[in-house]
Motif scaffolding. Structure first.
Motif: not given
Length: 800
Positions: A166-167, A445-448, A452-456, A462-465
């Motif tokens: 999580r940078p 769409t994943i912001p740069t 850490d977000l690369t797969r389903a 993210e939904v769970a959080r």
């Protein structure tokens, strides 16, 4: 990552007033708060004032009289500092103020002149170490302001454990963005507009290693005046764990903490040829870094160079060649994106871990440098009157764009066990800034800034959080039942025994140096050498648990803990081939202990007695009696030896069935002194395998209400016969009434020693189960015990 609550509130309007509640929200978002530090001002009644005039004291040469303007009027104050002048803003403790330490301020006559208050220094307010003069404030303060409030006190600082993936959360703004998603409120971005920019910069940037540096942004700044940063900035940096240096350096640290983009400032006049090149280092190339150490570089390290050679170690540390100092008037502010694995490898190899490398190792957003550099330039304009020269130079040979990840609408329910409709999923993802196209699958769409977000599955997290982990119902896992293995049960039993004796479990490093390998007699070539150690002085894997435990004992003693008892269960490592792991070094598990002082809860020493060899032997015997079942317990014995690292005459080999499994005794005083431990120290270390392989089947036996019969038996034995032979023979004699047999004395002197014999005395306890044992009952039992010892140990009862 240390995050100030006041700083967070600059970017997001957190509705919570309770810091503990905010910490809980961060935890639910996956950002664990390890500690909450509360900072309250240690003073009251201090406000901002302005020095209107200064005159000499009529009766003293070293102090002056300053007339200070307040919101309510003006007053005269006697001051001995000379670092301020008319028109300066200062921190004024008015009458009735209380300074740190309970020092109350009142009207006080000094050499015939009444001083109405006190002008304060940083040190007097416990806000810093500067006591050379009074605290002179910048023009961002207003006369009459409550000083504590305008410098950000009181405040709360969260110490957050940010995971390596999580940078984006390694900054105040990143954490504020998380909180804005949770509370459904907008997040603000810091001001970085430079306004009209004039001139053209002569600085040129070239990237020769785009695989290591995909982007490099540079902004030239002129008319820079290097000076201390505004006091509120210095205060904020201190709360964040960063030492203020000067405005030119502080601005890079400030923006790094604020936005997560590490920056570096070069003295532009020291950049040869006004050219900057990013390239890979050659093997053996040298660079003197800001800490004054000459670094020998390896092929592949990333370098920032000028026309004359290396100027900085990319993403790790700047070079002394282009360091900013008090004479600097031109700056080049650099912000870049770097290859995370290269940064990690270089920083670890050179032992140069920093706040900057910690962020680059995680992977900083390659689209963040332009705004971060602009933010630093804007702050430098405000703090030092500097002006930008031309537009920022932005070299971006390998552009990184947002990417998309497909998320089947059924995936959140499949992984989380709770149904989610499409609108709910899109809402949760949108609050994190993830644009989503409707359909099945959803296209996200994943912001740069979110590498850490690369797969389903990442999107499901993210939904769970945001849904809330605490809202998921508890369920019982399905599948085959399990349980603890025999080895796990045995290890828990050993731990329970040690804790019952009074020991605390420790976990120490497996990395050691050569001195710790040879401390207890192991040859250095028996140890496993680490190819790339974190520290050169810890270049081996441990061959014994004891050196680490002894360091722990010394550490506790150094903090005033006189009675220390530590143990550890862990692996040691040897060059022999492991029977457990093919083609790997032998890694047996062992248990070791070390104690000093008087661990009173053990019951193995008297209340006032320090530990000694008898205590150490008692620990081993207690381990045996509680963890070795049946015949194996009686096959265990201690034989006196002159063990390496042990006190002469106070050490023993631990044998089971005649095989050595470890050593126990008092530590040699020379080793204790070298480590820094005072007093007698006892140690012991044995293989864990016998305890794991032993099957302890305890059976309940009705306790007898009959009185015991206690007597002592002393035998003459050959010098080389272990005393354990006597206790083993007594147990094997088959006397059901035998309750215990313990050796309490062993000596050899005079005629005994001359004949090669020794005396071993054992205390025997017999107890009848249903009736009291009479002398007539005891005599044959006693004789049977004597005969068994004499036949088994080549012994003779003394006095016969």
């Amino acid at each position: 990552m240390r995050a100030s609550l006041r700083w967070l509130r600059e970017f997001v309007d957190i509705p919570e007033t309770d810091p503990d509640r905010v910490a809980h929200v961060l935890l639910m978002l996956g950002l664990e708060v390890e500690s909450i530090d509360r900072y309250d001002p240690e003073f009251t009644g201090v406000e901002v004032g302005r020095v209107a005039s200064i005159r000499a004291h009529p009766d003293a040469d070293k102090i002056r009289l300053a007339t200070v303007e307040r919101a309510s009027g003006s007053q005269e104050v006697v001051c001995g500092a000379w670092n301020f002048g008319e028109g300066d803003l200062i921190a004024l403790a008015v009458e009735g103020a209380v300074l740190p330490g309970g020092f109350e301020i009142g009207a006080r006559e000094i050499r015939g002149v009444v001083s109405n208050g006190m002008i304060c220094s940083e040190k007097e307010l416990h806000l810093g170490d500067d006591h050379d003069g009074i605290l002179v404030l910048d023009e961002s303060f207003n006369v009459g302001d409550d000083f504590a409030e305008v410098i950000g006190l009181p405040d709360v600082v969260f110490d957050i454990d940010v995971t390596s993936n999580r940078p984006d959360a390694m900054s105040i703004h990143g954490i504020a963005r998380e909180l804005s998603a949770f509370y459904r409120i907008p997040v603000r971005y810091p001001v970085h507009d430079l306004g009209p920019v004039g001139g053209t910069s002569d600085v040129r940037v070239t990237i020769e290693a785009p695989d290591g540096c995909p982007r490099f942004v540079a902004q030239e700044m002129a008319e820079v005046t290097v000076a201390p940063s505004p006091f509120s900035v210095r205060q904020r940096l201190r709360l964040s764990g960063v030492r203020p240096i000067s405005n030119a350096v502080d601005v890079t640290n400030y923006v790094m903490l604020e936005l997560g983009q590490p920056l570096h400032a070069f003295d532009a006049d020291r950049v040869a040829g006004q050219s900057i090149t990013v390239r890979r280092a050659t093997e053996g190339e040298r660079l003197t870094t800001l800490d004054g150490v000459e670094r020998i570089l390896a092929e592949g390290d990333l370098l920032v160079t000028d026309a004359e050679g290396p100027s900085a170690l990319g993403a790790v540390m700047g070079g002394a060649h282009s360091e900013v100092d008090d004479t600097t008037t031109r700056l080049i502010i650099e912000g870049a994106a770097w290859h995370a694995p290269t940064v990690l490898h270089t920083s670890k190899r050179l032992g140069l871990r920093s706040e900057a490398s910690a962020r680059f190792e995680r992977g900083v957003d390659p689209n963040l440098p332009p705004s971060a550099v602009a933010r630093a330039a804007r702050l430098l304009m405000d703090w030092s009157g500097a002006s930008p020269v031309g537009d920022a130079i932005d070299v971006y040979p390998v552009e990184v764009r947002p990417w998309t990840v497909e998320l089947p609408k059924s995936e959140p329910e499949r992984l989380l066990g709770v149904p989610f409709d499409e609108a709910m999923i899109i809402d949760y993802l949108g609050r994190f800034g993830l644009a989503t196209e409707e359909g099945d699958p959803l296209v996200v769409t994943i912001p740069t800034y979110r590498p850490d977000l690369t797969r389903a599955a990442d999107l499901v997290e993210e939904v769970a959080r945001l849904h809330g982990y605490e809202k998921f119902p508890e369920t019982v896992p399905v599948g085959p039942g399990g349980g603890l293995t025999q080895a796990q049960v045995a290890e828990r039993r050993v731990r329970a025994t040690m804790q019952g004796i009074g020991f605390n479990e420790a976990q120490v490093s497996t990395f050691v140096g050569p001195a710790e390998i040879t401390m207890f007699g192991d040859p250095i070539d028996s140890a496993v050498r680490i190819v790339n150690p974190l520290r050169e002085e810890e270049g081996y894997l441990r061959t014994s648990l004891l050196p680490g435990l002894l360091r722990g004992v010394a550490f506790n003693q150094g903090y005033g803990q006189g009675d220390v008892a530590l143990y550890e269960l862990g692996r040691v490592f040897r060059q022999d081939i492991s029977p457990e792991f093919a083609d790997l070094p032998d890694q047996p598990r062992r248990i070791a202990f070390a104690a000093v002082g008087n661990p009173r809860s053990s019951g193995l020493v008297s209340p006032d007695a320090p530990v000694d060899g008898h205590f150490a032997a008692g620990v081993i015997r207690t381990l045996f009696s509680h963890n070795l079942g049946g015949e194996l317990e009686h096959a265990a014995e201690l034989i006196n030896v002159e063990g390496a690292g042990l006190h002469p005459g106070r050490g023993a080999d631990v044998l089971i069935d005649g095989r050595s499994v470890g050593q126990v005794g008092e530590l040699h005083p020379r080793i204790a002194r070298r480590i820094g431990i005072e007093g007698r120290v006892v140690v012991g270390e044995v293989d864990l395998a016998p305890f794991v392989s032993a099957r302890v089947d305890h059976q309940f036996v009705d306790p007898s209400t009959q009185p015991p019969v206690i007597f002592d038996l002393a035998f003459e034995l050959d010098q080389d016969t272990p005393g354990g032979c006597v206790t083993r023979a007594l147990v094997e004699a088959g006397v059901e009434e035998l309750e215990s047999a313990v050796i309490f004395d062993e000596f050899s002197a005079g005629s005994l020693a001359e004949s090669g014999r020794k005396s071993v005395a054992a205390r025997v306890v017999l107890r009848g189960t249903k009736t009291t044992l009479s002398d007539e009952d005891t005599a044959p039992l006693r004789q049977r015990l004597i005969e068994k010892v004499e036949s088994s140990c080549n012994a003779r009862l003394r006095g016969t």
